[in-house]
Design a protein around this motif. Structure first.
Motif, PDB file in Angstrom:
ATOM      1  N   ARG A 275       0.853  -1.178   0.000  1.00 22.74           N
ATOM      2  CA  ARG A 275       0.000   0.000   0.000  1.00 22.74           C
ATOM      3  C   ARG A 275       0.898   1.240   0.000  1.00 22.74           C
ATOM      4  N   THR A 276       0.559   2.224  -0.808  1.00 26.63           N
ATOM      5  CA  THR A 276       1.449   3.378  -0.987  1.00 26.63           C
ATOM      6  C   THR A 276       0.682   4.690  -0.847  1.00 26.63           C
ATOM      7  N   LEU A 277       1.453   5.742  -0.675  1.00 18.94           N
ATOM      8  CA  LEU A 277       0.947   7.106  -0.619  1.00 18.94           C
ATOM      9  C   LEU A 277       1.858   7.973  -1.472  1.00 18.94           C
ATOM     10  N   THR A 278       1.273   8.696  -2.427  1.00 19.99           N
ATOM     11  CA  THR A 278       2.051   9.544  -3.332  1.00 19.99           C
ATOM     12  C   THR A 278       1.799  11.010  -3.008  1.00 19.99           C
ATOM     13  N   VAL A 279       2.882  11.759  -2.871  1.00 20.84           N
ATOM     14  CA  VAL A 279       2.759  13.190  -2.588  1.00 20.84           C
ATOM     15  C   VAL A 279       3.633  13.973  -3.564  1.00 20.84           C
ATOM     16  N   ASN A 280       3.234  15.210  -3.791  1.00 19.77           N
ATOM     17  CA  ASN A 280       4.000  16.145  -4.622  1.00 19.77           C
ATOM     18  C   ASN A 280       4.315  17.358  -3.768  1.00 19.77           C
ATOM     19  N   ALA A 281       5.568  17.779  -3.777  1.00 16.12           N
ATOM     20  CA  ALA A 281       5.964  18.897  -2.924  1.00 16.12           C
ATOM     21  C   ALA A 281       6.925  19.816  -3.673  1.00 16.12           C
ATOM     22  N   ILE A 282       6.966  21.058  -3.228  1.00 15.67           N
ATOM     23  CA  ILE A 282       7.807  22.090  -3.839  1.00 15.67           C
ATOM     24  C   ILE A 282       8.736  22.657  -2.777  1.00 15.67           C
ATOM     25  N   GLY A 283       9.967  22.882  -3.155  1.00 11.52           N
ATOM     26  CA  GLY A 283      10.928  23.571  -2.301  1.00 11.52           C
ATOM     27  C   GLY A 283      11.315  24.890  -2.932  1.00 11.52           C
TER      28      GLY A 283
END
Length: 236
Positions: free
Chosen positions: A28-36
């Motif tokens: 089971r997975t969780l995908t996130v998108n983030a910006i620095g």
């Protein structure tokens, strides 16, 4: 024939057993998108200057342009701009046509225009305005472009990337906790690329008198990195 039949029957009997082997359970997975994002004061100013010359024939236009370009280069050297910081970006010699003859099969040539464009990199942003004034007073007759930059863009990108990864971890941890899950290690990491440096539009104005310096404000440079991270979810 009987011997062949005896061999086939065990194989047929084993086939259903093989088909019943359960497939490996997908994690089971969780995908996130983030910006620095980081912001830095610009360390260098870059200006593209153009020397344009017109004449009745190509040779005269090229000669006049070369003379003015020589004057410009000499003035930039006197202003302590090193040779490595001056680079020719384009040169063009083209005919000019009569506006009245446009659209006709053979428009009349009224003269020639030579355009030489050089890029000048200034290590101190505060000097950019005075360098433009020197250039205008020494042969340049057009400022084609101004931009600002950092000396080490790779270091800025790496810093923004580190911030993006920390933001991704924090975002994924908050989502997992809210869902009653426990966050595991990242299974896949990809970057969506970099944006930057993105400065505001440079503020400059041509002074009416050459003894008044042209004001240049570099503002603040913004560098962004984008990451996509797939984390594994672990049973709490």
């Amino acid at each position: 024939t009987m011997r062949k039949l005896l061999w086939i029957l065990p194989l047929l009997a084993a086939a259903p057993a093989a088909a019943q082997v359960p497939a490996a359970e997908q994690p089971r997975t969780l995908t996130v998108n983030a910006i620095g994002t980081i912001e830095r004061e610009p360390e260098q100013g870059v200006v593209v200057l153009a020397v344009e010359s017109e004449a009745s024939n190509a040779q005269a236009a090229a000669t006049a342009n070369a003379q003015r370009m020589t004057q410009l280069n000499a003035a930039l050297r006197r202003a302590n701009i090193p040779e490595r910081s001056i680079r020719t970006v384009s040169y063009e010699l083209r005919p000019e046509y009569s506006r009245e003859d446009r659209g006709q099969a053979a428009p009349r040539i009224t003269g020639y225009r030579a355009i030489n464009m050089v890029q000048v990199t200034v290590d101190e942003v505060a000097r950019l305005g005075s360098i433009i004034d020197v250039a205008i007073g020494s042969g340049a007759n057009r400022v084609a472009n101004i931009r600002f930059q950092l000396r080490d863009m790779q270091a800025a990108q790496n810093e923004a990337l580190g911030i993006a990864m920390r933001n991704a971890r924090a975002q994924a941890a908050a989502i997992a906790e809210a869902a009653g899950e426990r966050l595991g290690p990242p299974l896949n990491i990809s970057t969506g690329g970099f944006i930057g440096p993105q400065p505001p539009m440079p503020m400059y104005a041509r002074a009416e008198m050459m003894d008044v310096a042209t004001p240049i404000e570099g503002g603040t440079l913004t560098v962004q990195a984008n990451v996509n991270v797939v984390y594994r979810l672990i049973d709490p």
